[in-house]
Design a protein around this motif. Structure first.
Motif, PDB file in Angstrom:
ATOM      1  N   ARG A   1       0.843  -1.199   0.000  1.00 19.11           N
ATOM      2  CA  ARG A   1       0.000   0.000   0.000  1.00 19.11           C
ATOM      3  C   ARG A   1       0.877   1.248   0.000  1.00 19.11           C
ATOM      4  O   ARG A   1       1.808   1.348   0.791  1.00 19.11           O
ATOM      5  CB  ARG A   1      -0.916   0.016   1.223  1.00 19.11           C
ATOM      6  CG  ARG A   1      -1.856   1.220   1.274  1.00 19.11           C
ATOM      7  CD  ARG A   1      -2.685   1.208   2.540  1.00 19.11           C
ATOM      8  NE  ARG A   1      -1.870   1.511   3.715  1.00 19.11           N
ATOM      9  CZ  ARG A   1      -2.278   1.348   4.978  1.00 19.11           C
ATOM     10  NH1 ARG A   1      -3.490   0.871   5.221  1.00 19.11           N
ATOM     11  NH2 ARG A   1      -1.476   1.643   5.984  1.00 19.11           N
ATOM     12  N   ILE A   2       0.552   2.173  -0.898  1.00 20.42           N
ATOM     13  CA  ILE A   2       1.235   3.466  -0.961  1.00 20.42           C
ATOM     14  C   ILE A   2       0.234   4.534  -0.527  1.00 20.42           C
ATOM     15  O   ILE A   2      -0.823   4.677  -1.149  1.00 20.42           O
ATOM     16  CB  ILE A   2       1.752   3.760  -2.380  1.00 20.42           C
ATOM     17  CG1 ILE A   2       2.704   2.654  -2.844  1.00 20.42           C
ATOM     18  CG2 ILE A   2       2.439   5.123  -2.435  1.00 20.42           C
ATOM     19  CD1 ILE A   2       3.125   2.791  -4.299  1.00 20.42           C
ATOM     20  N   SER A   3       0.539   5.264   0.522  1.00 19.02           N
ATOM     21  CA  SER A   3      -0.359   6.296   1.053  1.00 19.02           C
ATOM     22  C   SER A   3       0.186   7.674   0.703  1.00 19.02           C
ATOM     23  O   SER A   3       1.344   7.975   1.011  1.00 19.02           O
ATOM     24  CB  SER A   3      -0.505   6.161   2.570  1.00 19.02           C
ATOM     25  OG  SER A   3      -1.064   4.903   2.914  1.00 19.02           O
ATOM     26  N   ILE A   4      -0.644   8.491   0.075  1.00 20.53           N
ATOM     27  CA  ILE A   4      -0.251   9.844  -0.331  1.00 20.53           C
ATOM     28  C   ILE A   4      -1.075  10.854   0.463  1.00 20.53           C
ATOM     29  O   ILE A   4      -2.310  10.850   0.373  1.00 20.53           O
ATOM     30  CB  ILE A   4      -0.470  10.048  -1.840  1.00 20.53           C
ATOM     31  CG1 ILE A   4       0.297   8.987  -2.628  1.00 20.53           C
ATOM     32  CG2 ILE A   4      -0.037  11.453  -2.274  1.00 20.53           C
ATOM     33  CD1 ILE A   4      -0.069   8.936  -4.094  1.00 20.53           C
ATOM     34  N   PHE A   5      -0.396  11.686   1.236  1.00 19.58           N
ATOM     35  CA  PHE A   5      -1.085  12.685   2.054  1.00 19.58           C
ATOM     36  C   PHE A   5      -1.164  14.002   1.290  1.00 19.58           C
ATOM     37  O   PHE A   5      -0.159  14.521   0.812  1.00 19.58           O
ATOM     38  CB  PHE A   5      -0.356  12.892   3.378  1.00 19.58           C
ATOM     39  CG  PHE A   5      -0.981  13.952   4.246  1.00 19.58           C
ATOM     40  CD1 PHE A   5      -2.175  13.707   4.908  1.00 19.58           C
ATOM     41  CD2 PHE A   5      -0.385  15.194   4.397  1.00 19.58           C
ATOM     42  CE1 PHE A   5      -2.769  14.686   5.705  1.00 19.58           C
ATOM     43  CE2 PHE A   5      -0.969  16.169   5.182  1.00 19.58           C
ATOM     44  CZ  PHE A   5      -2.153  15.912   5.840  1.00 19.58           C
TER      45      PHE A   5
ATOM     46  N   ASP B   1      -5.599  -6.263 -10.645  1.00 16.14           N
ATOM     47  CA  ASP B   1      -6.557  -5.487  -9.852  1.00 16.14           C
ATOM     48  C   ASP B   1      -5.811  -4.470  -8.998  1.00 16.14           C
ATOM     49  O   ASP B   1      -4.882  -4.825  -8.257  1.00 16.14           O
ATOM     50  CB  ASP B   1      -7.382  -6.400  -8.945  1.00 16.14           C
ATOM     51  CG  ASP B   1      -8.430  -7.185  -9.725  1.00 16.14           C
ATOM     52  OD1 ASP B   1      -8.949  -6.645 -10.720  1.00 16.14           O
ATOM     53  OD2 ASP B   1      -8.714  -8.339  -9.351  1.00 16.14           O
ATOM     54  N   ILE B   2      -6.225  -3.212  -9.107  1.00 11.96           N
ATOM     55  CA  ILE B   2      -5.632  -2.112  -8.334  1.00 11.96           C
ATOM     56  C   ILE B   2      -6.736  -1.470  -7.503  1.00 11.96           C
ATOM     57  O   ILE B   2      -7.788  -1.109  -8.036  1.00 11.96           O
ATOM     58  CB  ILE B   2      -5.019  -1.038  -9.259  1.00 11.96           C
ATOM     59  CG1 ILE B   2      -4.029  -1.651 -10.245  1.00 11.96           C
ATOM     60  CG2 ILE B   2      -4.389   0.083  -8.435  1.00 11.96           C
ATOM     61  CD1 ILE B   2      -2.705  -2.018  -9.670  1.00 11.96           C
ATOM     62  N   ALA B   3      -6.498  -1.346  -6.206  1.00 12.53           N
ATOM     63  CA  ALA B   3      -7.446  -0.632  -5.347  1.00 12.53           C
ATOM     64  C   ALA B   3      -6.943   0.775  -5.119  1.00 12.53           C
ATOM     65  O   ALA B   3      -5.753   0.996  -4.878  1.00 12.53           O
ATOM     66  CB  ALA B   3      -7.619  -1.356  -4.017  1.00 12.53           C
ATOM     67  N   CYS B   4      -7.863   1.724  -5.202  1.00  3.12           N
ATOM     68  CA  CYS B   4      -7.540   3.144  -5.020  1.00  3.12           C
ATOM     69  C   CYS B   4      -8.587   3.716  -4.065  1.00  3.12           C
ATOM     70  O   CYS B   4      -9.793   3.614  -4.346  1.00  3.12           O
ATOM     71  CB  CYS B   4      -7.565   3.847  -6.371  1.00  3.12           C
ATOM     72  SG  CYS B   4      -6.928   5.525  -6.349  1.00  3.12           S
ATOM     73  N   VAL B   5      -8.158   4.273  -2.948  1.00  2.01           N
ATOM     74  CA  VAL B   5      -9.091   4.688  -1.897  1.00  2.01           C
ATOM     75  C   VAL B   5      -8.917   6.162  -1.556  1.00  2.01           C
ATOM     76  O   VAL B   5      -7.836   6.590  -1.130  1.00  2.01           O
ATOM     77  CB  VAL B   5      -8.909   3.829  -0.622  1.00  2.01           C
ATOM     78  CG1 VAL B   5     -10.012   4.157   0.384  1.00  2.01           C
ATOM     79  CG2 VAL B   5      -8.909   2.346  -0.959  1.00  2.01           C
ATOM     80  N   GLN B   6      -9.980   6.939  -1.735  1.00  2.00           N
ATOM     81  CA  GLN B   6     -10.012   8.336  -1.304  1.00  2.00           C
ATOM     82  C   GLN B   6     -10.428   8.371   0.163  1.00  2.00           C
ATOM     83  O   GLN B   6     -11.468   7.813   0.530  1.00  2.00           O
ATOM     84  CB  GLN B   6     -11.017   9.135  -2.131  1.00  2.00           C
ATOM     85  CG  GLN B   6     -10.708   9.207  -3.615  1.00  2.00           C
ATOM     86  CD  GLN B   6     -11.880   9.810  -4.367  1.00  2.00           C
ATOM     87  OE1 GLN B   6     -12.927   9.167  -4.512  1.00  2.00           O
ATOM     88  NE2 GLN B   6     -11.722  11.031  -4.848  1.00  2.00           N
TER      89      GLN B   6
ATOM     90  N   SER C   1      -6.631  15.734   2.704  1.00  2.00           N
ATOM     91  CA  SER C   1      -7.026  14.349   2.841  1.00  2.00           C
ATOM     92  C   SER C   1      -5.887  13.409   2.459  1.00  2.00           C
ATOM     93  O   SER C   1      -4.725  13.788   2.469  1.00  2.00           O
ATOM     94  CB  SER C   1      -8.255  14.084   1.977  1.00  2.00           C
ATOM     95  OG  SER C   1      -8.123  14.766   0.743  1.00  2.00           O
ATOM     96  N   ARG C   2      -6.249  12.192   2.060  1.00  2.00           N
ATOM     97  CA  ARG C   2      -5.253  11.165   1.758  1.00  2.00           C
ATOM     98  C   ARG C   2      -5.800  10.213   0.707  1.00  2.00           C
ATOM     99  O   ARG C   2      -7.012  10.038   0.573  1.00  2.00           O
ATOM    100  CB  ARG C   2      -4.931  10.410   3.051  1.00  2.00           C
ATOM    101  CG  ARG C   2      -4.105   9.145   2.889  1.00  2.00           C
ATOM    102  CD  ARG C   2      -3.774   8.613   4.260  1.00  2.00           C
ATOM    103  NE  ARG C   2      -3.472   7.207   4.262  1.00  2.00           N
ATOM    104  CZ  ARG C   2      -3.199   6.511   5.351  1.00  2.00           C
ATOM    105  NH1 ARG C   2      -3.214   7.098   6.535  1.00  2.00           N
ATOM    106  NH2 ARG C   2      -2.930   5.223   5.288  1.00  2.00           N
TER     107      ARG C   2
END
Length: 232
Positions: free
Chosen positions: A96-100, A153-158, A190-191
């Motif tokens: 998981r890559i988290s972008i702030f 499959d790629i998950a992308c979460v706002q 947000s992130r």
């Protein structure tokens, strides 16, 4: 053609921002009538509102198997984590890559890959600091599952944050998206989390600054040569 100063200072604004800029402008006029120094403060906040909703053109790299950053901001975390349960994916942890995104970043989000939006799930939750790890699980969020033509499959979460109170999707389930295509926006700070397929390693590091639609996060199918970028 040389770049003009106006192109540097004046950026396109997403239509979602017009009503907010209008509200800020009206309040600014009222503040000027009350006390001039307050009016100048209103001018500064109105300019900030305009820049918050800016939606600049990006040069999207074109290449098979590229995973592009879906958000502007700084990478706050990289590590293994289970994908959101509402997407119905294999619960095994994946990278998981988290972008702030701070309130000064562009907040228009773009698709990390070319593929079909097979599922989108909105989950109500809290509004804790989006830079914290628990935000992925407890905060209000909108999760998207993208299926690429090569079967990944790629998950992308706002994820909403401490200040953010609204996640706006521009697309619906079944949509066919191009890498770098706009799919949503978050107001205000947000992130965004990207879950890579098993075995795919990130090409970025914690603390690195991302540019949505331009920075390459990972390569799905080996090191395919890049082709010229397209403006979007």
């Amino acid at each position: 053609m040389p770049m003009r100063m106006s192109d540097v200072v004046l950026k396109p604004m997403h239509p979602e921002g017009w009503r907010f800029v209008g509200i800020f402008a009206v309040v600014t006029v009222i503040l000027f009538l009350i006390w001039e120094p307050l009016g100048w403060l209103g001018v500064i906040l109105t300019i900030w509102c305009y820049y918050f909703f800016r939606d600049p053109i990006r040069q999207v790299p074109v290449g098979d198997g590229l995973v592009i950053s879906p958000a502007d901001g700084m990478i706050s975390q990289i590590g293994l984590a289970p994908p959101p349960p509402e997407l119905g994916m294999d619960p095994a942890p994946r990278m998981r890559i988290s972008i702030f995104m701070s309130v000064f970043n562009v907040h228009v989000n773009r698709s990390p890959v070319t593929g079909s939006l097979t599922k989108m799930a909105y989950t109500k939750g809290k509004f804790v600091n989006a830079s914290l790890d628990k935000a992925s699980e407890h905060n209000e969020r909108n999760a998207l599952l993208l299926h690429t033509p090569t079967g990944h499959d790629i998950a992308c979460v706002q994820i909403a944050g401490l200040v953010a109170r609204r996640i706006l999707p521009f697309v619906a389930e079944g949509a066919a998206l191009q890498a770098g295509e706009r799919f949503g926006l978050i107001r205000f700070g947000s992130r965004l989390d990207v879950y890579l397929p098993p075995g795919v390693e990130p090409l970025v590091a914690e603390g690195q600054t991302m540019i949505a639609g331009e920075t390459v996060l990972a390569q799905l199918d080996g090191l395919a040569p890049l082709r010229p970028a397209r403006a979007d």
